[in-house]
Motif scaffolding. Structure first.
Motif, short mmCIF file in Angstrom:
data_model
loop_
_atom_site.label_atom_id
_atom_site.label_comp_id
_atom_site.label_asym_id
_atom_site.label_seq_id
_atom_site.Cartn_x
_atom_site.Cartn_y
_atom_site.Cartn_z
N SER A 1 0.83 -1.21 0.00
CA SER A 1 0.00 0.00 0.00
C SER A 1 0.86 1.26 0.00
O SER A 1 0.45 2.30 -0.47
N ILE B 1 -4.00 -10.29 -4.19
CA ILE B 1 -5.24 -9.98 -3.48
C ILE B 1 -5.36 -8.49 -3.13
O ILE B 1 -6.45 -7.93 -3.13
N ARG C 1 -4.94 -5.94 -4.72
CA ARG C 1 -5.63 -5.15 -5.74
C ARG C 1 -7.14 -5.31 -5.66
O ARG C 1 -7.89 -4.45 -6.10
N VAL C 2 -7.59 -6.46 -5.16
CA VAL C 2 -9.03 -6.73 -5.17
C VAL C 2 -9.53 -7.05 -3.76
O VAL C 2 -10.37 -7.91 -3.56
N LEU C 3 -8.95 -6.33 -2.77
CA LEU C 3 -9.17 -6.68 -1.36
C LEU C 3 -10.64 -6.86 -0.98
O LEU C 3 -11.03 -7.89 -0.45
N GLN C 4 -11.45 -5.85 -1.27
CA GLN C 4 -12.84 -5.91 -0.82
C GLN C 4 -13.61 -7.06 -1.46
O GLN C 4 -14.28 -7.82 -0.78
N SER C 5 -13.48 -7.20 -2.79
CA SER C 5 -14.25 -8.25 -3.45
C SER C 5 -13.77 -9.64 -3.01
O SER C 5 -14.54 -10.59 -2.97
N PHE C 6 -12.48 -9.75 -2.63
CA PHE C 6 -11.98 -11.03 -2.14
C PHE C 6 -12.65 -11.41 -0.82
O PHE C 6 -13.11 -12.53 -0.64
N ARG C 7 -12.72 -10.44 0.09
CA ARG C 7 -13.30 -10.75 1.40
C ARG C 7 -14.77 -11.10 1.31
O ARG C 7 -15.30 -11.85 2.12
N GLN C 8 -15.46 -10.50 0.32
CA GLN C 8 -16.90 -10.71 0.25
C GLN C 8 -17.30 -11.83 -0.69
O GLN C 8 -18.47 -12.19 -0.77
N ASN C 9 -16.33 -12.40 -1.41
CA ASN C 9 -16.64 -13.48 -2.34
C ASN C 9 -17.19 -14.69 -1.60
O ASN C 9 -16.60 -15.16 -0.64
#
Lengths: 180, 192
Positions: free
Chosen positions: A70, B94, B96-104
């Motif tokens: 980050s 991951i 790069r796609v943190l939020q969608s990974f957690r909610q998948n």
């Protein structure tokens, strides 16, 4: 380059000051990453941590990679990770080197025989702690028992169980067995 | 050279499949011990104790220790880098796609199955430590006396440690390193 060096140093400090990893690391991370440098917020740290727990590998390393990335992209992720493993490499090599030379002394043998008993208890406590977060219904209990019994009696690679259980988790969820 | 490649590969595998933090690497280390003979189960138990008592994440410490025992300082470096390489790759993807990974929902469902798996695997690895720490199957097989199976001194110490680490209010929050040091002292004093 200066940023990469800062990341390395900050995470080396976290590594030196943490005994045991896992949750023990959070207060140190807060101090180095949130309070002193302002690189992330406390909430972001908790998010990284949550993802770090459910991705492969050591949680401390996963969190370091997240924060590093980050701040400075891929090189940042790599430097933060190198920072967190650096103290372990130095300290463990020194201790392992010393212990190898003293391993045959009777008192050292007795000491380690005592320590092994403590290790049993520490593993038992770790299992008891993980149990609460992992075993929330009958299907999860079944999976855990099957894995335990099979891996005590069979000589299979743990990889087999990991792959099987990930598939079983998806299957159970689809079938609606989960939560009962 | 082959040794280092093998070491890297074994720890890469450990880093890729051990889910749930440092202790989750334990079953993999036992698997490496069984397959390669680089170190014994007893040595591994000692490495766990040292890794818990020194700074740094346990998983990293254990990889460094196993690597050092197997191939000296270069071995330590190779094993540790092997352990962290999959983490770095997976996290960089991951991030790069943190939020969608957690909610998948599939990721969530897979981890619903993986968490009990980790508990079962770590418990089974614990049994291996219990075998060498609390029992004396080697002595029993020589003497044939049933009482020789149990290492009574060790069992008393284990019971005391369980009470102190789990139930006694004043001691249960203490750092594991203190219990490890106390156990070492008891081991020397009572000639374990």
């Amino acid at each position: 380059m200066k940023k990469l060096l800062q990341l390395f140093v900050a995470f080396a400090r976290v590594g030196v000051m943490t005994f045991g990893g896992g949750y023990a690391m959070i207060p140190m991370l807060e101090r180095e990453v949130v309070e002193k440098r302002g690189w992330s917020s406390s909430e972001e740290i908790m998010d990284y941590y949550a993802v770090g727990q459910c991705t492969p590998g050591v949680i401390a390393v996963n969190t370091a990679t997240f924060v590093g990335y980050s701040q400075a992209g891929v090189p940042g992720g790599i430097f933060a990770t190198l920072g967190i493993i650096f103290p372990s490499l130095v300290i463990i090599c020194v201790i392992a080197g010393i212990l190898t030379n003293f391993a045959d002394i009777p008192a050292v043998k007795s000491a380690f025989a005592g320590v092994r008993v403590c290790v049993c208890v520490l593993i038992f406590n770790a299992v008891a702690k993980l149990w609460k977060g992992a075993i929330k219904d009958k299907a999860a209990l079944l999976l855990c028992l099957v894995v335990f019994v099979l891996s005590v009696f069979l000589d299979l690679s743990p990889v087999v169980y990991v792959v099987f259980c990930a598939a079983a988790g998806i299957l159970f969820t689809q079938l609606g067995v989960r939560g009962k | 050279m082959m040794l280092y490649l093998r070491l890297f590969f074994e720890f890469f595998k450990t880093g890729l499949f051990a889910v749930g933090g440092g202790m989750a690497t334990l079953p993999f280390l036992y698997d490496i011990s069984d397959k390669t003979g680089w170190f014994s189960h007893a040595q591994l138990a000692d490495m766990i104790a040292v890794s818990e008592s020194t700074p740094g994440p346990i998983g990293v410490n254990m990889a460094t220790y196993v690597g050092f025992t197997t191939g000296g300082v270069p071995g330590a470096l190779v094993a540790t880098l092997g352990l962290v390489t999959p983490s770095v790759i997976v996290i960089l993807i991951i991030a790069r796609v943190l939020q969608s990974f957690r909610q998948n929902k599939y990721v969530d469902a897979a981890f619903y199955g993986l968490r009990p798996c980790s508990v079962g695997l770590i418990a089974a690895a614990g049994i291996l430590v219990v075998r060498i720490a609390l029992f004396r199957f080697d002595l029993f097989s020589r003497t044939g006396r049933l009482l020789d199976v149990f290492n009574f001194k060790a069992i008393v110490l284990a019971a005391a440690l369980i009470v102190l680490t789990r139930w006694v209010k004043t001691t249960k929050g203490l750092h594991p390193i203190l219990f490890i040091l106390a156990s070492a002292a008891v081991g020397i004093a009572f000639r374990f």
